[in-house]
Write an enzyme that holds these catalytic residues in place. Structure first.
Site, mmCIF file in Angstrom:
data_model
loop_
_atom_site.group_PDB
_atom_site.id
_atom_site.type_symbol
_atom_site.label_atom_id
_atom_site.label_comp_id
_atom_site.label_asym_id
_atom_site.label_seq_id
_atom_site.Cartn_x
_atom_site.Cartn_y
_atom_site.Cartn_z
ATOM 1 N N CYS A 2 -37.920 -10.681 28.867
ATOM 2 C CA CYS A 2 -38.262 -10.987 30.245
ATOM 3 C C CYS A 2 -39.726 -10.657 30.512
ATOM 4 O O CYS A 2 -40.242 -9.646 30.067
ATOM 5 C CB CYS A 2 -37.412 -10.247 31.264
ATOM 6 N N ARG A 27 -41.973 -13.586 25.827
ATOM 7 C CA ARG A 27 -41.050 -12.477 26.100
ATOM 8 C C ARG A 27 -39.635 -12.956 26.411
ATOM 9 O O ARG A 27 -38.703 -12.148 26.494
ATOM 10 C CB ARG A 27 -41.561 -11.655 27.287
ATOM 11 N N TRP A 74 -34.985 -13.569 29.390
ATOM 12 C CA TRP A 74 -34.262 -13.536 28.119
ATOM 13 C C TRP A 74 -32.910 -12.915 28.462
ATOM 14 O O TRP A 74 -32.823 -11.727 28.769
ATOM 15 C CB TRP A 74 -35.030 -12.687 27.111
ATOM 16 N N ASN A 100 -37.141 -6.635 34.751
ATOM 17 C CA ASN A 100 -37.058 -6.616 33.286
ATOM 18 C C ASN A 100 -36.383 -5.306 32.903
ATOM 19 O O ASN A 100 -36.820 -4.248 33.333
ATOM 20 C CB ASN A 100 -38.478 -6.686 32.701
ATOM 21 N N GLY A 101 -35.308 -5.384 32.124
ATOM 22 C CA GLY A 101 -34.605 -4.165 31.718
ATOM 23 C C GLY A 101 -33.109 -4.368 31.847
ATOM 24 O O GLY A 101 -32.630 -5.499 31.989
ATOM 25 N N GLU A 480 -39.584 -8.712 4.105
ATOM 26 C CA GLU A 480 -40.373 -9.287 5.194
ATOM 27 C C GLU A 480 -40.498 -10.806 5.019
ATOM 28 O O GLU A 480 -40.387 -11.565 5.991
ATOM 29 C CB GLU A 480 -41.749 -8.610 5.251
ATOM 30 N N LYS A 484 -39.243 -13.568 7.817
ATOM 31 C CA LYS A 484 -40.122 -14.597 8.386
ATOM 32 C C LYS A 484 -39.434 -15.956 8.324
ATOM 33 O O LYS A 484 -39.435 -16.709 9.287
ATOM 34 C CB LYS A 484 -41.453 -14.693 7.635
ATOM 35 N N GLU A 487 -36.165 -16.177 10.736
ATOM 36 C CA GLU A 487 -36.333 -16.113 12.190
ATOM 37 C C GLU A 487 -36.957 -17.368 12.777
ATOM 38 O O GLU A 487 -36.671 -17.714 13.917
ATOM 39 C CB GLU A 487 -37.092 -14.853 12.622
ATOM 40 N N HIS A 503 -25.259 -7.204 -9.337
ATOM 41 C CA HIS A 503 -24.116 -6.394 -8.890
ATOM 42 C C HIS A 503 -23.316 -7.101 -7.795
ATOM 43 O O HIS A 503 -22.613 -6.449 -7.025
ATOM 44 C CB HIS A 503 -24.598 -5.014 -8.438
ATOM 45 N N LYS A 603 -40.437 -11.611 22.009
ATOM 46 C CA LYS A 603 -41.464 -10.850 21.294
ATOM 47 C C LYS A 603 -41.270 -9.350 21.439
ATOM 48 O O LYS A 603 -41.407 -8.598 20.499
ATOM 49 C CB LYS A 603 -42.833 -11.266 21.838
HETATM 50 C C1 F6R Z 1 -40.242 -10.184 13.615
HETATM 51 C C2 F6R Z 1 -40.648 -9.277 14.667
HETATM 52 C C3 F6R Z 1 -39.706 -8.206 15.062
HETATM 53 C C4 F6R Z 1 -40.483 -6.947 15.489
HETATM 54 C C5 F6R Z 1 -39.516 -5.895 16.041
HETATM 55 C C6 F6R Z 1 -40.252 -4.635 16.428
HETATM 56 O O1 F6R Z 1 -41.244 -11.082 13.277
HETATM 57 O O2 F6R Z 1 -41.709 -9.405 15.220
HETATM 58 O O3 F6R Z 1 -38.812 -7.904 14.045
HETATM 59 O O4 F6R Z 1 -41.172 -6.453 14.392
HETATM 60 O O5 F6R Z 1 -38.849 -6.410 17.142
HETATM 61 O O6 F6R Z 1 -41.225 -4.891 17.402
HETATM 62 P P1 F6R Z 1 -42.402 -3.894 17.662
HETATM 63 O O7 F6R Z 1 -43.254 -3.846 16.442
HETATM 64 O O8 F6R Z 1 -43.132 -4.455 18.839
HETATM 65 O O9 F6R Z 1 -41.786 -2.554 17.944
#
Ligand code: F6R
Length: 608
Positions: A2, A27, A74, A100-101, A480, A484, A487, A503, A603
Site C-alpha cells: 500500500c 508498493r 495491496w 497502510n498496515g 537468488e 529472480k 518472481e 538425494h 516492493k
Molecule cells: C525480491 C525482493 C524481496 C525483498 C524482501 C525484503 O526481489 O525484493 O524478496 O528482498 O521482501 O525486502 P527488504 O530488503 O526491503 O527488507
C-alpha cells in the site's frame, strides 16, 4: 504494501495525488483511490486494478487550493474491489482516510461499532478506523485521531481529511512508514520519498506514535500525548531522475545497468589507503575483535545476500554465522543474548518481519548493525549502527542493485572483521580489498553480454520449470538467481546445492529440463562439474555461468556457456549474479509479464 500520498497546497490536487501514486505503485497495485475537498465538499473516486483505471476516471478534474489524500492498495483483508479500495469514508461521507498496515483487533472493534449502529460497506480492517475517528470527533481532528488510534492493535500509517477541517491533513504512523514533505506553500505526506521529490527534498520521517497536522503553510508535529514537538528535517540526496525510467523500457533493466555505478558508490567511500574504513559505522577494531558469533537476519533477496555473508565471514573471519529468515526468527524464542552480534539486511528498511526481528534481537541484548538502503528508514533508525548500501532508489519490485550492494557491504564488513581479528595477513587483506575494487568494471563488462542472454531467454521462455545449482558461494547465488526468475516470469524454479540433487530432486530432471549451473569457485568446480554431468546424463539442457578462467573445464557440459570476466573467486558472486538477473528479465519480457510489478507482490512488505 500500500502506498499513501497526501497534499495540502494551491496546485490542482488531483494530478499531484495521481503523480505521487504513480511513484508508489510498486508498493501495491490491485486498486487505487483518491479523496479530496472541492468547494469544501468531500469527493472520493476509486477504481479496481492498476492505477491506470483511476487515472482515466479522474482525467480532466480540477480542485485547486485544497487538500487531498490518495492510496494504492495491496490487498490483505478483502479481495481487490472498489468497495475495499481506499480511501474509506464514514457513514455521512464527510471524513476520509487512507491506511497502510494491518489492524489486528478490527473484528472486535467492528462488532462494537456495529452495536452502535454503524454500517460497514467493505471487508477491510481499515474501515473501523474511519468510523472510530468519526465517533470520537468533536472539535479537533488530531485529538479524534489520537483517541481512535489508542484503540487499535497492529500497524498503521494514516492520512485523514475531513470537511469540517478543510485546511488540514492529519497523519500518524505506527510500524508502517510515513514521510512528511516540507515544501514552500505546500506540504505533503507519503509512504516513500519518490512520491514527494518533485515538490521538495526536505522531509521529516514520522516516528512511531507521532502525529502530524499538515496544512498548506506549515506542518505541526505532536508526540503521542499531543505535546508539540520540534521538526528536524532531513534533506534527501536523491533526485527526481532516479525515479524515472530514463528511456529504459522497465525500471528493472535500468537498475541492472546501474550496478557498476552503485557498486562503486557503495565501495569507494569506504576505502582509505587500500584498507576498509568504517568511521561512519562507529565500529572500532576493538569492538570487532570481540565478536564471537554473528546472526544475519533478513527476508527474500536480502536473505540470499545474507547467505553469501555467512560463507565469506566463516571462511575469512572464522566466526560462526547463523542466517535467519526474519519471519521465522521472531517466533522461535531465539537463543540470543549480549554476546550475539546481529546484522539485519534490508533494502527498504521497512520490512515488518525484519523490523520485528531487529527489535527481538535488541530486546535480548544483542548489538544490531543494519545494512540498509533507505536512509532514515525504521531499520536504519532502530539499529545500533548502519552500513548503508548506496544503491539509490530501487523501484522495480525484483531487487537487483540492492542485492549486489548488500553483498558489497557484507564483503567490506567481512574483510574488516577478518583483519581486525588477525585472521588475514596484511598482504592478503590488501589483495582482497583490491579484488573488491575491481568488481564494478567487471560488472560493466558483463552487461555487454546482454544480447546473448536475451537470445537464450527467447529460446527458453516457454519452460515450465528451471533448476539452479551450485556449490558453496555458487549455491547461495543459485538461490537468488532462482528467485529472480520465479518472481517476475512466474516460471517454477528451484535452487539446489548441486551435491544435494541426487538425494531426491534429481527425480524431477528429464529430457529437456533447463538447468542453470553456477560454476565460479575454483576449489569446488570439479565436484560441481560431476553434479552437472549427473543432470546432463538425464537429458537436462544446461546453461553454465562460469568465469573466463574456468571456461575450458566447463564447456563440455554446457549447452550454452556464459563466461564472465575473471575476478577473485570469493568476490565473483557480484559478477555471476548479473547474467542471472538479465536472463530472468528477458524470460519475463518475452512471456509478456509485467516485469516491474509482478503479480501478488509489492516492493515493501510492511505487513507480517
Ligand atoms: C525480491 C525482493 C524481496 C525483498 C524482501 C525484503 O526481489 O525484493 O524478496 O528482498 O521482501 O525486502 P527488504 O530488503 O526491503 O527488507
Amino acid at each position: 504494501m500500500c502506498g499513501i500520498v497526501g497534499y495540502a497546497g494551491d496546485k490542482n490536487v488531483i494530478p499531484v495525488l495521481i503523480g505521487g501514486l504513480q511513484k508508489l505503485e510498486y508498493r501495491g497495485y490491485d486498486s487505487a483511490g483518491v479523496a479530496y475537498l472541492d468547494g469544501g465538499k468531500m469527493n472520493v473516486i476509486k477504481e479496481k486494478g492498476k492505477l491506470a483505471g483511476l487515472e482515466k476516471l479522474v482525467k480532466g478534474k480540477c480542485a485547486e487550493h485544497t487538500i487531498g489524500i490518495g492510496h494504492t492498495r495491496w490487498a490483505t483483508h478483502g479481495e481487490p474491489s472498489c468497495a475495499n479500495a481506499h480511501p474509506h469514508i464514514n457513514m455521512v461521507g464527510d471524513l476520509a482516510i487512507v491506511h497502510n498496515g494491518i489492524i489486528e483487533n478490527y473484528l472486535q472493534l467492528k462488532e462494537s461499532l456495529e452495536r452502535k449502529g454503524i454500517r460497514f460497506v467493505s471487508q477491510t480492517d481499515t474501515e473501523v478506523i474511519v468510523h472510530l475517528i468519526h465517533y470520537y470527533l468533536k472539535d479537533d481532528l488530531k485529538e479524534a485521531v489520537s483517541t481512535a488510534i489508542s484503540k487499535l492493535k497492529g500497524s498503521y500509517a494514516l492520512g485523514v481529511i475531513s470537511e469540517r477541517f478543510p485546511d488540514e491533513i492529519v497523519a500518524v504512523r505506527k510500524d508502517s512508514p510515513l514521510v512528511v514533505g516540507l515544501g514552500k506553500g505546500e506540504n505533503l505526506i507519503a509512504s516513500d520519498i519518490p512520491a514527494i521529490l518533485e515538490y521538495t527534498r526536505d522531509v521529516y520521517f514520522l516516528n512511531n506514535g507521532e502525529i502530524a497536522v499538515i496544512k498548506k503553510d506549515g506542518v505541526e508535529l505532536f508526540d503521542e500525548v499531543l505535546n508539540p514537538i520540534a521538526c528536524e528535517p532531513y534533506t534527501v540526496e536523491w533526485d527526481v531522475s532516479q525515479a524515472e525510467k530514463a528511456g529504459y523500457p522497465h525500471f528493472m533493466i535500468k537498475e541492472i545497468e546501474e550496478q557498476p555505478r552503485v557498486l562503486a558508490d557503495t565501495l569507494t567511500p569506504r576505502l582509505k589507503d587500500g584498507e576498509v574504513c568504517f568511521d561512519e559505522v562507529g565500529l572500532t577494531d576493538d569492538a570487532l575483535k570481540k565478536i564471537k558469533k554473528i546472526t544475519i537476519i533478513a527476508c527474500g533477496t536480502a536473505y540470499h545476500a545474507s547467505y553469501v555473508g555467512k560463507y565469506i565471514i566463516e571462511r575469512f573471519a572464522r566466526v560462526p554465522v547463523e542466517v535467519e529468515i526474519a519471519s521465522e526468527f521472531r517466533y522461535k524464542n531465539p537463543i540470543m543474548n549480549g554476546d550475539n552480534f546481529v546484522i539485519v539486511v534490508s533494502q527498504s528498511g521497512e520490512t515488518a518481519d525484519t523490523i520485528a526481528a531487529l527489535r527481538e534481537a535488541k530486546k535480548r541484548g544483542a548489538y544490531v548493525m543494519a545494512i540498509a538502503n533507505v536512509v532514515g528508514s525504521t531499520v536504519a533508525r532502530e539499529a545500533d549502527s548502519v552500513l548503508y548500501t548506496r544503491a539509490g532508489m530501487e523501484i522495480a519490485v525484483a531487487s537487483t542493485k540492492a542485492y549486489t550492494t548488500q553483498l558489497m557491504c557484507l564483503y567490506l564488513f567481512c574483510l574488516k572483521l577478518a583483519y581486525a581479528k588477525g585472521k588475514m595477513a596484511p598482504e592478503e587483506y590488501r589483495a582482497n580489498v583490491s579484488g573488491l575494487a575491481a568488481i564494478p568494471d567487471k560488472v560493466a563488462d558483463i552487461l555487454g553480454q546482454k544480447d546473448l542472454l536475451q537470445k537464450f531467454a527467447y529460446e527458453h521462455f516457454t519452460e515450465k520449470s528451471v533448476f539452479y545449482i551450485g556449490r558453496g558461494l555458487d549455491y547461495a547465488l543459485a538461490m537468488e538467481g532462482s528467485l529472480k526468475l520465479k518472481e517476475i516470469s512466474y516460471i517454477h524454479s528451484e535452487a539446489y546445492a548441486a551435491g544435494e540433487l541426487k538425494h531426491g530432486t534429481i527425480a524431477l530432471i528429464e529430457e529437456g529440463t533447463l538447468v542453470v549451473a553456477v560454476l565460479t569457485q575454483g576449489d569446488l568446480i570439479e565436484k560441481a562439474l560431476s553434479n552437472v554431468k549427473e543432470v546432463t546424463a538425464r537429458g537436462a539442457v544446461v546453461l553454465v555461468i562460469t568465469q573466463e578462467k574456468y571456461k575450458d573445464m566447463a564447456k563440455d557440459v554446457a549447452d550454452k556457456l556464459i563466461a564472465i570476466p575473471d575476478a577473485a573467486d570469493f568476490a565473483a558472486t557480484m559478477t555471476a549474479i548479473i547474467p542471472m538477473q538479465i536472463f530472468a528479465y528477458y524470460m519475463a519480457v518475452q512471456k509478456g509479464c509485467d516485469v516491474d510489478k509482478p503479480r501478488n507482490l509489492a516492493k515493501s512488505v510492511t505487513v507480517e
